[in-house]
Motif scaffolding. Structure first.
Motif, PDB file in Angstrom:
ATOM      1  N   UNK A  62       0.818  -1.215   0.000  1.00 30.45           N
ATOM      2  CA  UNK A  62       0.000   0.000   0.000  1.00 30.45           C
ATOM      3  C   UNK A  62       0.849   1.262   0.000  1.00 30.45           C
ATOM      4  N   UNK A  63       2.074   1.185   0.480  1.00 32.92           N
ATOM      5  CA  UNK A  63       2.934   2.366   0.550  1.00 32.92           C
ATOM      6  C   UNK A  63       3.652   2.646  -0.772  1.00 32.92           C
ATOM      7  N   UNK A  64       3.499   1.788  -1.748  1.00 36.61           N
ATOM      8  CA  UNK A  64       4.220   1.938  -3.014  1.00 36.61           C
ATOM      9  C   UNK A  64       3.680   3.100  -3.834  1.00 36.61           C
ATOM     10  N   UNK A  65       4.577   3.738  -4.570  1.00 38.11           N
ATOM     11  CA  UNK A  65       4.173   4.773  -5.514  1.00 38.11           C
ATOM     12  C   UNK A  65       3.610   4.149  -6.786  1.00 38.11           C
ATOM     13  N   UNK A  66       4.177   3.006  -7.185  1.00 38.80           N
ATOM     14  CA  UNK A  66       3.658   2.254  -8.334  1.00 38.80           C
ATOM     15  C   UNK A  66       3.535   0.792  -7.930  1.00 38.80           C
ATOM     16  N   UNK A  67       2.627   0.093  -8.583  1.00 39.73           N
ATOM     17  CA  UNK A  67       2.301  -1.270  -8.164  1.00 39.73           C
ATOM     18  C   UNK A  67       2.188  -2.153  -9.411  1.00 39.73           C
ATOM     19  N   UNK A  68       2.953  -3.271  -9.425  1.00 36.81           N
ATOM     20  CA  UNK A  68       2.887  -4.231 -10.523  1.00 36.81           C
ATOM     21  C   UNK A  68       2.442  -5.580  -9.969  1.00 36.81           C
ATOM     22  N   UNK A  69       1.603  -6.254 -10.736  1.00 34.96           N
ATOM     23  CA  UNK A  69       1.101  -7.560 -10.328  1.00 34.96           C
ATOM     24  C   UNK A  69       1.569  -8.609 -11.337  1.00 34.96           C
ATOM     25  N   UNK A  70       2.148  -9.679 -10.820  1.00 33.49           N
ATOM     26  CA  UNK A  70       2.520 -10.810 -11.676  1.00 33.49           C
ATOM     27  C   UNK A  70       1.318 -11.730 -11.767  1.00 33.49           C
ATOM     28  N   UNK A  71       0.824 -11.923 -12.997  1.00 31.22           N
ATOM     29  CA  UNK A  71      -0.412 -12.669 -13.223  1.00 31.22           C
ATOM     30  C   UNK A  71      -0.096 -13.957 -13.963  1.00 31.22           C
ATOM     31  N   UNK A  72      -0.649 -15.049 -13.446  1.00 29.24           N
ATOM     32  CA  UNK A  72      -0.414 -16.358 -14.051  1.00 29.24           C
ATOM     33  C   UNK A  72      -1.660 -16.794 -14.805  1.00 29.24           C
ATOM     34  N   UNK A  73      -1.426 -17.374 -15.993  1.00 29.95           N
ATOM     35  CA  UNK A  73      -2.536 -17.922 -16.776  1.00 29.95           C
ATOM     36  C   UNK A  73      -2.124 -19.271 -17.337  1.00 29.95           C
ATOM     37  N   UNK A  74      -3.109 -20.103 -17.696  1.00 33.31           N
ATOM     38  CA  UNK A  74      -2.805 -21.438 -18.208  1.00 33.31           C
ATOM     39  C   UNK A  74      -3.866 -21.849 -19.212  1.00 33.31           C
ATOM     40  N   UNK A  75      -3.419 -22.518 -20.284  1.00 34.48           N
ATOM     41  CA  UNK A  75      -4.363 -23.054 -21.265  1.00 34.48           C
ATOM     42  C   UNK A  75      -4.599 -24.540 -21.055  1.00 34.48           C
ATOM     43  N   UNK A  76      -4.175 -25.047 -19.916  1.00 37.07           N
ATOM     44  CA  UNK A  76      -4.321 -26.459 -19.607  1.00 37.07           C
ATOM     45  C   UNK A  76      -3.081 -27.256 -19.905  1.00 37.07           C
ATOM     46  N   UNK A  77      -2.203 -26.708 -20.732  1.00 33.96           N
ATOM     47  CA  UNK A  77      -0.975 -27.418 -21.080  1.00 33.96           C
ATOM     48  C   UNK A  77       0.260 -26.612 -20.700  1.00 33.96           C
ATOM     49  N   UNK A  78       0.167 -25.285 -20.898  1.00 30.84           N
ATOM     50  CA  UNK A  78       1.316 -24.424 -20.646  1.00 30.84           C
ATOM     51  C   UNK A  78       0.888 -23.308 -19.706  1.00 30.84           C
TER      52      UNK A  78
END
Length: 565
Positions: free
Chosen positions: A506-522
């Motif tokens: 919450x104290x950050x000036x900028x915020x990045x989120x690492x998002x994971x996705x999957x197609x069932x194989x990769x």
């Protein structure tokens, strides 16, 4: 400052690019999403080991690149010396930019600095001036005495660094002198044997007294004496051909023929033949000179058995030397010159021992004086650092903690000074301080590490600091204080924190989120910048696991509002 980080085919990250700003940047995401790859990528730029297992499945290589700006004068100079290309505004100080990259493949890796290929170690040395990572491994290292000494010395700034460098130079000099003295004294018998052998050889050569090139000269003279009859026959035959036989007045010879040719040509009334007559005269003169030299040589040829015997005896003496000390007399004389110098060195061994012992006494005194100055500076730095860290620990919910450096005198001066340095800690009043590694729990150790890093990083204004899971083992109000301190540090330096706590993010000036996705194989991960409602939803997920919950969202917005005050 790091303005952009690009990662391709590293771990679960297929292709991600983070645009980084000044101040505090938070990187968050679900467990296993790939946050660690962000820190791993930065570590690769710092020269950390490149494991082929980091390459994304199905790919043959991975690449990380960092775009750095606001380079200092030292960094710009270093980059130019390495042939790197800099992007800089003409005449502007501190506006230079450079791209640093590293590519890893199975079995090897390559680094580039401003487009120029450089060894990974060279690139790492360059980026280490711009980027510092504070990771979980530091928590383990913090319990080691050598790391505690490094932290204390780092806190002392330039004066302590100069004092340490002076002491280290004296200590290294003393070590070399002590090794030489040990070699001189412990190998005395071997040196005496070597000296005897050298003196024997030198005496043998001196008794013969060979002269440079003497062996070759004697060989030529002996050959002439041994072949005197054959030489005389050759000389006589040549003389007859040139001058004729004294008993054969009408016999043909070269001199007569040349004279006849000259006379005939000179009498002809033709300028061209007159020129040839001159050449015939030259032949006559050359033949006469050669005949004269042959006559002199023939007169010098005489059998001299006594001289030949003397030469053979001298050759035997010289051969005795060439069998031992060189293939030729010149090589024997070279051996004698080198051996005489070595013998003089060995012969002066006793004087050298006295000289080395005196030098050691002098260095011991200098070490004590230099070590005392170093210890004084360390005690001053230790008090200042302990006070600053204790203040930080109070804010991190350790109000009664005591942390200080114990400096105990070593039996003998060591390579880093006169003191054994131990970081002592106690969290509760009335408890006896003990070494940090034994006294602190996991959560306490994490907070001590954070307090040290914040204090030390605060003394190094500028650059980029990366904190990886620095909030492990803490939560609640303590986590808020962690975020507040990172934000304070970010007022003077760029700070990137990888965290799982909403109170920190919450104290950050900028915020990045690492998002994971999957197609069932990769499985693939990417990085997304969030702000406003999206950021509140991410904080809600981090706190309650429910990003759509109105209660969680309200709590997240309250947390953001509190962080801004």
């Amino acid at each position: 400052m790091l303005t952009e980080l690009g990662i391709r085919d590293l771990g679960v990250i297929e292709d991600a690019r983070l645009e980084l700003a000044p101040g505090l940047t938070a990187v968050t995401g679900e467990t296993g999403a790939g946050k660690t790859m962000i820190v791993t990528g930065l570590g690769l730029l710092l020269g950390q080991r490149a494991d082929a297992g980091l390459i994304r499945r199905g790919q043959t290589s991975a690449r990380v690149e960092g775009h750095f700006t606001e380079l200092g004068r030292h960094s710009r100079k270093q980059a130019r010396e390495l042939g790197a290309e800099l992007d800089e505004a003409e005449g502007a100080e501190g506006d230079a930019e450079i791209l640093v990259s590293r590519t890893i493949r199975k079995g090897r890796s390559r680094s580039h600095l401003g487009g120029a290929a450089v060894p990974t170690g060279v690139a790492a040395e360059f980026t280490s001036d711009l980027l510092t990572i504070h990771g979980q491994s530091e928590q383990v290292r913090l319990g080691r005495p050598e790391r505690q000494r490094e932290i204390l010395d780092r806190s002392g700034g330039e004066p302590l660094a100069e004092a340490l460098a002076e002491y280290r130079e004296l200590w290294e000099t003393r070590r070399r002198i002590a090794e030489e003295l040990a070699d001189v004294t412990e190998n005395a018998a071997e040196r005496a044997r070597e000296l005897d052998m050298l003196k024997f050889g030198l005496d043998e050569i001196e008794a013969v007294a060979p002269q440079p090139g003497e062996d070759a000269e004697l060989l030529a003279e002996a050959t002439r004496l041994q072949d005197v009859d054959a030489l005389r026959l050759a000389c006589s035959t040549a003389l007859v051909a040139l001058s004729g036989d004294a008993d054969d007045i009408d016999g043909a010879c070269a001199l007569t023929a040349a004279a006849t040719a000259q006379k005939a040509l000179s009498e002809a009334a033709d300028p061209e033949l007159a020129a040839m007559a001159t050449r015939a005269g030259e032949i006559s003169a050359l033949a006469a000179d050669l005949a004269s030299d042959l006559a002199s040589y023939n007169d010098s040829l005489a059998a001299d058995p006594a001289r030949l015997d003397a030469i053979m005896a001298r050759q035997a003496d010289l051969n005795a030397l060439t069998r031992k000390y060189g293939n030729t007399i010149d090589e024997v004389l070279t051996w004698a010159e080198t051996s005489a110098a070595r013998a003089a060195q060995l012969d002066a061994g006793s004087d050298r021992v006295d000289e080395l012992r005196a030098r050691l006494l002098e260095l011991d005194e200098q070490l004590r004086e230099s070590g005392a100055r170093l210890s004084d500076l360390r005690r001053g730095a230790a008090q200042k650092l302990s006070d600053a860290v204790t203040t930080e620990l109070e804010a991190l919910a350790l109000p009664h903690a005591r942390l200080f450096f114990a400096l105990d005198r070593l039996p003998q001066p060591g390579p880093h000074g006169l003191d054994q340095i131990t970081l002592m800690f106690t969290a509760n009043p009335g408890s006896e301080p003990r070494p940090l590694a034994k006294a602190a729990s996991g959560g306490e150790l994490s907070r001590v590490r954070l307090a040290l890093e914040v204090v030390l990083a605060g003394d190094e204004e500028g650059g980029t600091f990366v904190f990886d899971e620095v909030d492990a083992g803490i939560g609640g109000a303590v986590a808020i204080e962690v975020g507040r301190r990172l934000a304070r540090l970010a007022e003077h330096s760029q700070v990137i924190v990888v965290t799982h706590l909403a109170q920190v993010a919450a104290f950050a000036d900028t915020h990045h989120v690492v998002v994971k996705s999957s197609d069932g194989a990769v499985t693939t991960s990417g990085v997304t910048a969030v702000a406003d409602d999206d950021r509140a939803a991410e904080l809600a997920r981090m706190m309650a696991g429910m990003e759509d919950s109105e209660t969680a969202l309200a709590h997240a917005r309250e947390l953001l509002s509190q962080a801004r005050t």
